[in-house]
Design a protein around this motif. Sequence first.
Motif, PDB file in Angstrom:
ATOM      1  N   ILE A  20      -6.604   1.770   7.786  1.00  0.00           N
ATOM      2  CA  ILE A  20      -5.886   3.054   7.911  1.00  0.00           C
ATOM      3  C   ILE A  20      -6.449   3.906   9.043  1.00  0.00           C
ATOM      4  O   ILE A  20      -5.675   4.546   9.776  1.00  0.00           O
ATOM      5  CB  ILE A  20      -5.875   3.801   6.563  1.00  0.00           C
TER       6      ILE A  20
ATOM      7  N   LEU B  87      -9.023  -1.219   3.542  1.00  0.00           N
ATOM      8  CA  LEU B  87      -7.911  -0.388   4.022  1.00  0.00           C
ATOM      9  C   LEU B  87      -8.372   1.033   4.288  1.00  0.00           C
ATOM     10  O   LEU B  87      -8.041   1.628   5.316  1.00  0.00           O
ATOM     11  CB  LEU B  87      -6.770  -0.390   3.002  1.00  0.00           C
ATOM     12  N   ARG B  88      -9.132   1.589   3.342  1.00  0.00           N
ATOM     13  CA  ARG B  88      -9.563   2.983   3.477  1.00  0.00           C
ATOM     14  C   ARG B  88     -10.516   3.177   4.655  1.00  0.00           C
ATOM     15  O   ARG B  88     -10.450   4.180   5.357  1.00  0.00           O
ATOM     16  CB  ARG B  88     -10.245   3.459   2.188  1.00  0.00           C
TER      17      ARG B  88
ATOM     18  N   THR C 188       0.955   5.114   0.593  1.00  0.00           N
ATOM     19  CA  THR C 188       0.134   6.125   1.267  1.00  0.00           C
ATOM     20  C   THR C 188       0.838   7.469   1.284  1.00  0.00           C
ATOM     21  O   THR C 188       2.072   7.536   1.299  1.00  0.00           O
ATOM     22  CB  THR C 188      -0.174   5.714   2.722  1.00  0.00           C
TER      23      THR C 188
ATOM     24  N   ALA D 239       0.846  -1.198   0.000  1.00  0.00           N
ATOM     25  CA  ALA D 239       0.000   0.000   0.000  1.00  0.00           C
ATOM     26  C   ALA D 239       0.876   1.240   0.000  1.00  0.00           C
ATOM     27  O   ALA D 239       1.747   1.399   0.859  1.00  0.00           O
ATOM     28  CB  ALA D 239      -0.909   0.005   1.220  1.00  0.00           C
TER      29      ALA D 239
ATOM     30  N   LEU E 290      -4.523   6.547   1.718  1.00  0.00           N
ATOM     31  CA  LEU E 290      -4.170   5.532   0.728  1.00  0.00           C
ATOM     32  C   LEU E 290      -4.180   6.123  -0.673  1.00  0.00           C
ATOM     33  O   LEU E 290      -5.143   6.760  -1.095  1.00  0.00           O
ATOM     34  CB  LEU E 290      -5.166   4.365   0.803  1.00  0.00           C
TER      35      LEU E 290
ATOM     36  N   LEU F 153      -2.587   0.680  -4.447  1.00  0.00           N
ATOM     37  CA  LEU F 153      -2.586  -0.631  -3.809  1.00  0.00           C
ATOM     38  C   LEU F 153      -2.174  -1.692  -4.826  1.00  0.00           C
ATOM     39  O   LEU F 153      -2.664  -1.699  -5.959  1.00  0.00           O
ATOM     40  CB  LEU F 153      -3.983  -0.946  -3.258  1.00  0.00           C
TER      41      LEU F 153
ATOM     42  N   SER G 274      -8.882  -2.644  -0.975  1.00  0.00           N
ATOM     43  CA  SER G 274      -8.762  -1.188  -1.023  1.00  0.00           C
ATOM     44  C   SER G 274      -9.848  -0.542  -0.172  1.00  0.00           C
ATOM     45  O   SER G 274      -9.582   0.399   0.597  1.00  0.00           O
ATOM     46  CB  SER G 274      -8.867  -0.706  -2.470  1.00  0.00           C
TER      47      SER G 274
END
Length: 460
Positions: A430, A425-426, A380, A378, A397, A400, A422
């Motif tokens: 995160i 993670l978002r 960022t 990832a 982010l 990916l 994705s």
Amino acid sequence: KGEKMLKTWYSFLLCWLSLRLEANPGLKVRITQKGLDYGRRIGMELLKQAILKETFPSWSGQESFSVVKVNYVISRLRINAVDFPETSASFIPGTGISLSVAHASAMISADWRMNTWLLKNQGGITVSISGLFIAVIFKVSRDSTGHLSMLLHNCQLSINSVKVNLNGGSSWIHSFLSGYLEKPIHTKLDKNLCLYIKYKIQMMDAELRKHKVLSQIDAFAQIDYSLVSSPAVFKSHINLDLKGTVYPVGNHTDPPFVPALFALPNQGDSMLYLGVSSYFLKSASLAYYRAGAFNITISKELATTFNLNTALFKDFVPEIALSYVTACPVLLKLMATSPPAVSLNADGCILQITSCVEVFAVLPNSTTQYIFTGNLTASTRANLTITKQKLIISLLLKRLQFSLLHSTPGFSEMSLVKNFLSYALRTAVIPVINDKLGKGFPLLNLAHTTLTGPVIKMNQ
């Protein structure tokens, strides 16, 4: 031959020591003349408050009046008022800081007692001091433990006028003694004021040595703020080079990389400049990696923004959703496989996190069933802000990459798995990382000072 070998080792040792002494900093602090002037104004106000609370020891003396010797004692000295109408501060290149006070005045009260073979008397005394000039130079350096050290380098003073008024006792004694006491009080101040200043600076130096150069960030990491060299003093500013290494708590092994040389921009519009190198951020990345801070398990309880269960896969990976008749909670485990890579450029700070991701379903009997495993990278963007004396880092982010290592059901579209990760993670991973980073990296503890209007600029 032995002597030659000894000389070789001696030369090697000197070279090693010189490299250690000239180590590059991870953090730089610059205080400009504007910052020094602000510190002077605050410092003088604090000094006034401290002086008014100060207590002084009694002192005694003897004066001769013709054939009569008078013994006197001045006790319970206290400063009732003090004024510093003109003050200035400047940097002395290669030495430290100069502070001068002109046209200062003070009002002192005390008790007096006198005796001779003929009589005894006592009462109160008021001393008015005016036209006081003091010029002091502080020498700043680094001690052997990396603390900032401050010593008195030079002290000069002059007093224009000392006036004494006595009360209590007989009035003719007041007139008789007042004029004679002005000289010894003047002499006493001339002799002891610089000694008093030296003593107070020694106390300040002792307090500086007590300050911890290792500052706790959170349960995972600590920052080493020790000086790597003595402060560099120039006419317009002073530079402090700090180690700026972040360590895991309880493990002070230095990173396998060293700071690169960097310089602060040649500007003086602000009071304070703080230079944060990529070394500082990389050491922080390594410290948190070693402490396991990047190993995260996202469960139903932590996924507050969405319902993390197998039914969620319906829109991303239908094969997974169809494998479960009843929706089951999902566990998402991420384990960093290396320290996140940090890069700084004019556009910002980029943090690249490489990890292994494992996804499990939690069955009704509380056992877990493996779904898939893969490698995830990832990229960022790290946004840096300063709030409440702390450097706050938050991640966003950007890109990916994902490669599947193993799975239970067959996947027809890998891009759908990537879309799910994705999204996860978002919305879940995160935010958890940002919550940890939100505690911030404590900046230097500047007493009685709050940073206002901080501006952050990125350089390559």
